[in-house]
Design a protein around this motif. Structure first.
Motif, PDB file in Angstrom:
ATOM      1  N   ASP A 196      -6.864 -71.292 -40.769  1.00  0.00           N
ATOM      2  CA  ASP A 196      -6.638 -71.200 -39.563  1.00  0.00           C
ATOM      3  C   ASP A 196      -7.413 -70.280 -38.783  1.00  0.00           C
ATOM      4  OD1 ASP A 196      -4.766 -73.228 -40.046  1.00  0.00           O
ATOM      5  OD2 ASP A 196      -3.283 -72.535 -38.854  1.00  0.00           O
ATOM      6  N   LEU A 197      -7.644 -69.022 -39.261  1.00  0.00           N
ATOM      7  CA  LEU A 197      -8.369 -67.972 -38.808  1.00  0.00           C
ATOM      8  C   LEU A 197      -9.935 -68.716 -38.712  1.00  0.00           C
ATOM      9  CD1 LEU A 197      -8.450 -65.160 -37.746  1.00  0.00           C
ATOM     10  CD2 LEU A 197      -8.749 -64.405 -40.041  1.00  0.00           C
ATOM     11  N   LEU A 198     -10.309 -68.876 -39.977  1.00  0.00           N
ATOM     12  CA  LEU A 198     -11.785 -69.450 -39.692  1.00  0.00           C
ATOM     13  C   LEU A 198     -12.077 -70.483 -38.725  1.00  0.00           C
ATOM     14  CD1 LEU A 198     -12.543 -68.899 -43.580  1.00  0.00           C
ATOM     15  CD2 LEU A 198     -12.834 -67.473 -41.972  1.00  0.00           C
ATOM     16  N   SER A 199     -11.112 -71.308 -38.842  1.00  0.00           N
ATOM     17  CA  SER A 199     -11.544 -72.521 -37.776  1.00  0.00           C
ATOM     18  C   SER A 199     -11.476 -72.036 -36.323  1.00  0.00           C
ATOM     19  CB  SER A 199     -10.332 -73.493 -37.810  1.00  0.00           C
ATOM     20  OG  SER A 199      -9.039 -73.238 -37.212  1.00  0.00           O
ATOM     21  N   HIS A 200     -10.561 -71.040 -35.928  1.00  0.00           N
ATOM     22  CA  HIS A 200     -10.708 -70.392 -34.883  1.00  0.00           C
ATOM     23  C   HIS A 200     -11.689 -69.591 -34.235  1.00  0.00           C
ATOM     24  CE1 HIS A 200      -7.037 -72.104 -33.902  1.00  0.00           C
ATOM     25  NE2 HIS A 200      -5.972 -71.312 -34.738  1.00  0.00           N
ATOM     26  N   LEU A 201     -12.421 -68.636 -35.462  1.00  0.00           N
ATOM     27  CA  LEU A 201     -13.370 -67.979 -35.046  1.00  0.00           C
ATOM     28  C   LEU A 201     -14.594 -68.098 -36.259  1.00  0.00           C
ATOM     29  CD1 LEU A 201     -11.473 -64.366 -34.997  1.00  0.00           C
ATOM     30  CD2 LEU A 201     -12.332 -65.958 -33.130  1.00  0.00           C
ATOM     31  N   PRO A 202     -15.187 -69.200 -36.021  1.00  0.00           N
ATOM     32  CA  PRO A 202     -16.501 -69.675 -36.896  1.00  0.00           C
ATOM     33  C   PRO A 202     -17.577 -68.608 -36.465  1.00  0.00           C
ATOM     34  CG  PRO A 202     -16.212 -71.232 -35.197  1.00  0.00           C
ATOM     35  CD  PRO A 202     -14.915 -70.459 -34.819  1.00  0.00           C
ATOM     36  N   ILE A 203     -18.656 -68.720 -37.333  1.00  0.00           N
ATOM     37  CA  ILE A 203     -19.731 -67.916 -36.846  1.00  0.00           C
ATOM     38  C   ILE A 203     -20.425 -68.509 -35.698  1.00  0.00           C
ATOM     39  CG2 ILE A 203     -22.246 -67.382 -37.632  1.00  0.00           C
ATOM     40  CD1 ILE A 203     -20.138 -66.079 -39.345  1.00  0.00           C
ATOM     41  N   GLY A 204     -20.802 -67.446 -34.736  1.00  0.00           N
ATOM     42  CA  GLY A 204     -21.235 -67.901 -33.036  1.00  0.00           C
ATOM     43  C   GLY A 204     -20.243 -67.930 -32.230  1.00  0.00           C
ATOM     44  N   GLN A 205     -19.048 -67.958 -32.538  1.00  0.00           N
ATOM     45  CA  GLN A 205     -18.023 -68.003 -31.488  1.00  0.00           C
ATOM     46  C   GLN A 205     -18.107 -66.832 -30.469  1.00  0.00           C
ATOM     47  OE1 GLN A 205     -15.068 -70.225 -30.916  1.00  0.00           O
ATOM     48  NE2 GLN A 205     -15.418 -68.794 -29.245  1.00  0.00           N
ATOM     49  N   GLY A 206     -17.925 -66.969 -29.187  1.00  0.00           N
ATOM     50  CA  GLY A 206     -17.852 -65.773 -28.283  1.00  0.00           C
ATOM     51  C   GLY A 206     -16.523 -65.320 -28.249  1.00  0.00           C
ATOM     52  N   VAL A 207     -16.325 -64.107 -28.228  1.00  0.00           N
ATOM     53  CA  VAL A 207     -14.979 -63.529 -28.145  1.00  0.00           C
ATOM     54  C   VAL A 207     -14.972 -62.263 -27.333  1.00  0.00           C
ATOM     55  CG1 VAL A 207     -14.262 -64.465 -30.508  1.00  0.00           C
ATOM     56  CG2 VAL A 207     -15.234 -62.315 -30.173  1.00  0.00           C
ATOM     57  N   ASP A 208     -13.612 -62.051 -26.914  1.00  0.00           N
ATOM     58  CA  ASP A 208     -13.344 -60.454 -26.286  1.00  0.00           C
ATOM     59  C   ASP A 208     -12.550 -59.784 -27.135  1.00  0.00           C
ATOM     60  OD1 ASP A 208     -13.374 -58.677 -23.667  1.00  0.00           O
ATOM     61  OD2 ASP A 208     -11.176 -58.772 -24.342  1.00  0.00           O
ATOM     62  N   VAL A 209     -12.629 -58.651 -27.571  1.00  0.00           N
ATOM     63  CA  VAL A 209     -12.052 -58.069 -28.556  1.00  0.00           C
ATOM     64  C   VAL A 209     -11.355 -57.031 -27.851  1.00  0.00           C
ATOM     65  CG1 VAL A 209     -11.754 -57.014 -30.931  1.00  0.00           C
ATOM     66  CG2 VAL A 209     -13.287 -58.749 -30.546  1.00  0.00           C
ATOM     67  N   SER A 210     -10.191 -56.761 -27.641  1.00  0.00           N
ATOM     68  CA  SER A 210      -9.673 -55.542 -26.897  1.00  0.00           C
ATOM     69  C   SER A 210      -8.542 -54.844 -27.869  1.00  0.00           C
ATOM     70  CB  SER A 210      -8.686 -56.388 -25.754  1.00  0.00           C
ATOM     71  OG  SER A 210      -7.441 -56.951 -26.458  1.00  0.00           O
ATOM     72  N   GLY A 211      -8.351 -53.534 -27.457  1.00  0.00           N
ATOM     73  CA  GLY A 211      -7.693 -52.583 -28.415  1.00  0.00           C
ATOM     74  C   GLY A 211      -7.916 -52.626 -29.668  1.00  0.00           C
ATOM     75  N   ALA A 212      -6.999 -52.492 -30.648  1.00  0.00           N
ATOM     76  CA  ALA A 212      -7.090 -52.329 -32.188  1.00  0.00           C
ATOM     77  C   ALA A 212      -7.678 -53.393 -32.655  1.00  0.00           C
ATOM     78  CB  ALA A 212      -6.002 -51.957 -32.729  1.00  0.00           C
ATOM     79  N   GLY A 213      -7.866 -54.663 -32.100  1.00  0.00           N
ATOM     80  CA  GLY A 213      -8.391 -55.937 -32.793  1.00  0.00           C
ATOM     81  C   GLY A 213      -7.491 -56.890 -32.152  1.00  0.00           C
ATOM     82  N   TRP A 214      -7.594 -57.476 -30.920  1.00  0.00           N
ATOM     83  CA  TRP A 214      -6.884 -58.465 -30.568  1.00  0.00           C
ATOM     84  C   TRP A 214      -8.035 -59.442 -29.954  1.00  0.00           C
ATOM     85  CZ3 TRP A 214      -1.827 -58.945 -31.224  1.00  0.00           C
ATOM     86  CH2 TRP A 214      -1.036 -57.649 -31.398  1.00  0.00           C
ATOM     87  N   TYR A 215      -7.990 -60.583 -30.493  1.00  0.00           N
ATOM     88  CA  TYR A 215      -9.155 -61.430 -30.283  1.00  0.00           C
ATOM     89  C   TYR A 215      -8.858 -62.318 -29.296  1.00  0.00           C
ATOM     90  CZ  TYR A 215     -12.017 -59.688 -34.205  1.00  0.00           C
ATOM     91  OH  TYR A 215     -12.751 -58.809 -35.084  1.00  0.00           O
ATOM     92  N   ARG A 216      -9.663 -62.797 -28.332  1.00  0.00           N
ATOM     93  CA  ARG A 216      -9.468 -63.983 -27.371  1.00  0.00           C
ATOM     94  C   ARG A 216     -10.905 -64.615 -27.369  1.00  0.00           C
ATOM     95  NH1 ARG A 216      -7.066 -64.312 -21.380  1.00  0.00           N
ATOM     96  NH2 ARG A 216      -5.299 -64.444 -22.749  1.00  0.00           N
ATOM     97  N   THR A 217     -11.112 -66.086 -27.569  1.00  0.00           N
ATOM     98  CA  THR A 217     -12.028 -66.572 -27.483  1.00  0.00           C
ATOM     99  C   THR A 217     -12.464 -67.000 -26.007  1.00  0.00           C
ATOM    100  OG1 THR A 217     -11.012 -68.889 -27.535  1.00  0.00           O
ATOM    101  CG2 THR A 217     -11.562 -67.875 -29.698  1.00  0.00           C
ATOM    102  N   ASP A 218     -13.665 -67.137 -26.075  1.00  0.00           N
ATOM    103  CA  ASP A 218     -14.226 -67.499 -24.553  1.00  0.00           C
ATOM    104  C   ASP A 218     -13.643 -68.651 -23.835  1.00  0.00           C
ATOM    105  OD1 ASP A 218     -15.494 -69.389 -26.090  1.00  0.00           O
ATOM    106  OD2 ASP A 218     -17.604 -68.664 -25.528  1.00  0.00           O
ATOM    107  N   ASP A 219     -12.976 -69.457 -24.651  1.00  0.00           N
ATOM    108  CA  ASP A 219     -12.181 -70.659 -23.942  1.00  0.00           C
ATOM    109  C   ASP A 219     -10.702 -70.407 -23.628  1.00  0.00           C
ATOM    110  OD1 ASP A 219     -11.560 -70.888 -26.456  1.00  0.00           O
ATOM    111  OD2 ASP A 219     -11.977 -72.964 -26.744  1.00  0.00           O
ATOM    112  N   GLY A 220     -10.371 -69.378 -24.051  1.00  0.00           N
ATOM    113  CA  GLY A 220      -8.968 -68.682 -23.726  1.00  0.00           C
ATOM    114  C   GLY A 220      -7.925 -68.716 -24.601  1.00  0.00           C
ATOM    115  N   LEU A 221      -8.443 -68.762 -25.925  1.00  0.00           N
ATOM    116  CA  LEU A 221      -7.439 -68.769 -27.121  1.00  0.00           C
ATOM    117  C   LEU A 221      -6.910 -67.424 -27.637  1.00  0.00           C
ATOM    118  CD1 LEU A 221      -5.624 -70.555 -28.993  1.00  0.00           C
ATOM    119  CD2 LEU A 221      -7.528 -70.571 -30.700  1.00  0.00           C
ATOM    120  N   ASP A 222      -5.982 -66.883 -27.582  1.00  0.00           N
ATOM    121  CA  ASP A 222      -5.409 -65.584 -28.121  1.00  0.00           C
ATOM    122  C   ASP A 222      -5.382 -65.957 -29.518  1.00  0.00           C
ATOM    123  OD1 ASP A 222      -5.386 -63.975 -25.829  1.00  0.00           O
ATOM    124  OD2 ASP A 222      -3.710 -65.013 -25.054  1.00  0.00           O
TER     125      ASP A 222
END
Length: 278
Positions: free
Chosen positions: A209-235
């Motif tokens: 599941d992790l690899l399906s949400h964060l494939p190579i090339g995925q735009g993300v915002d990484v906040s704090g210690a390592g909280w990922y949100r993709t550019d389409d709004g998925l936490d």
């Protein structure tokens, strides 16, 4: 491309590739650095990225193109098939030996095919469709804000809900763990996911599941210690907890204000998360 074990590939697996238009794919030993899945159900693997050396560029292998991919320790498949060289597999005269079907036989065969297609169509229409994780999170967030209807199932998100966040980084590689390597204003940084760990017995599902949400090339915002949100709004951290493949881990959550808020979110989701892995 022939890739019989593509659904089982993970970053770190060694493979060999040949028969593609790219001359770099000559059957030598390569390592998988990313696995890309389709954007919707059934989430099939459509491409993988491989490297032939630690300093080499990641090369995309599109499974829809010609060629062959196999694990490094797996023998290549047979060089020829019936379609490639029919004279090697068919005895002389076999094609002429079959009698033509009578008209009634042809009609019966056509009706049988139509019936099978109809049954498959009904079955496909009734199959449950995997929910879009972004829409599920959006609905849950709106429910927390009180805009849902009590007792009416999943809350309906309001039209004014904003869950998108501008990407400040891009996933460029995967380190062992697996740990995303993101490139942003600070260059390439190896940043583990904060506040969660795989649920007991769920390591494989967590990684998939992790690899399906964060494939190579995925735009993300990484906040704090390592909280990922993709550019389409998925936490991503929250989604892994919501689906039951991860559980909250306060020890890695971080100490900032946003870390505390994100930890509370995953702890709330864990209370209703399914037990066991898919």
């Amino acid at each position: 491309m022939r890739a019989p074990e593509s659904e089982e590939l993970r970053p770190g697996d060694f493979v060999k590739v040949r028969g593609t238009a790219n001359p770099a794919h000559h059957g030598g030993k390569a390592v998988v650095v990313a696995v890309h899945r389709s954007a919707g159900p059934p989430w099939r693997v459509v491409a993988v990225d491989v490297r032939y050396s630690a300093r080499g560029h990641a090369l995309r292998v599109d499974l829809a193109e010609a060629g062959e991919l196999a694990r490094w320790d797996t023998p290549w498949q047979a060089e020829h098939t019936v379609e490639d060289a029919p004279h090697e597999f068919l005895s002389p005269g076999v094609a002429d030996a079959a009698r033509p079907l009578p008209r009634r036989g042809v009609a019966a065969a056509v009706l049988a095919v139509v019936a099978v297609v109809a049954v498959l169509g009904v079955w496909e229409a009734r199959r449950p469709v995997a929910p879009n994780p972004v829409l599920v999170q959006r609905a849950l967030q709106e429910g927390v804000r009180g805009t849902g209807t009590p007792g009416a199932g999943t809350p309906t998100p309001s039209a004014t809900a904003t869950t998108r966040r501008a990407a400040s980084a891009t996933v460029v590689a995967w380190a062992a763990g697996p740990v995303p390597v993101v490139s942003g204003v600070d260059g390439e940084v190896r940043t583990p996911l904060a506040g969660i760990v795989p649920a007991e017995g769920c390591r494989d599902a967590y990684v998939r599941d992790l690899l399906s949400h964060l494939p190579i090339g995925q735009g993300v915002d990484v906040s704090g210690a390592g909280w990922y949100r993709t550019d389409d709004g998925l936490d991503v951290n929250a989604e892994l907890v919501r689906t039951g493949v991860a559980v909250p881990d306060p020890a890695t959550a971080g100490t900032g204000a946003s870390d505390a808020e994100n930890l509370r979110t995953v702890q709330d989701l864990a209370a209703d998360a399914p037990s066991g892995c898919r």
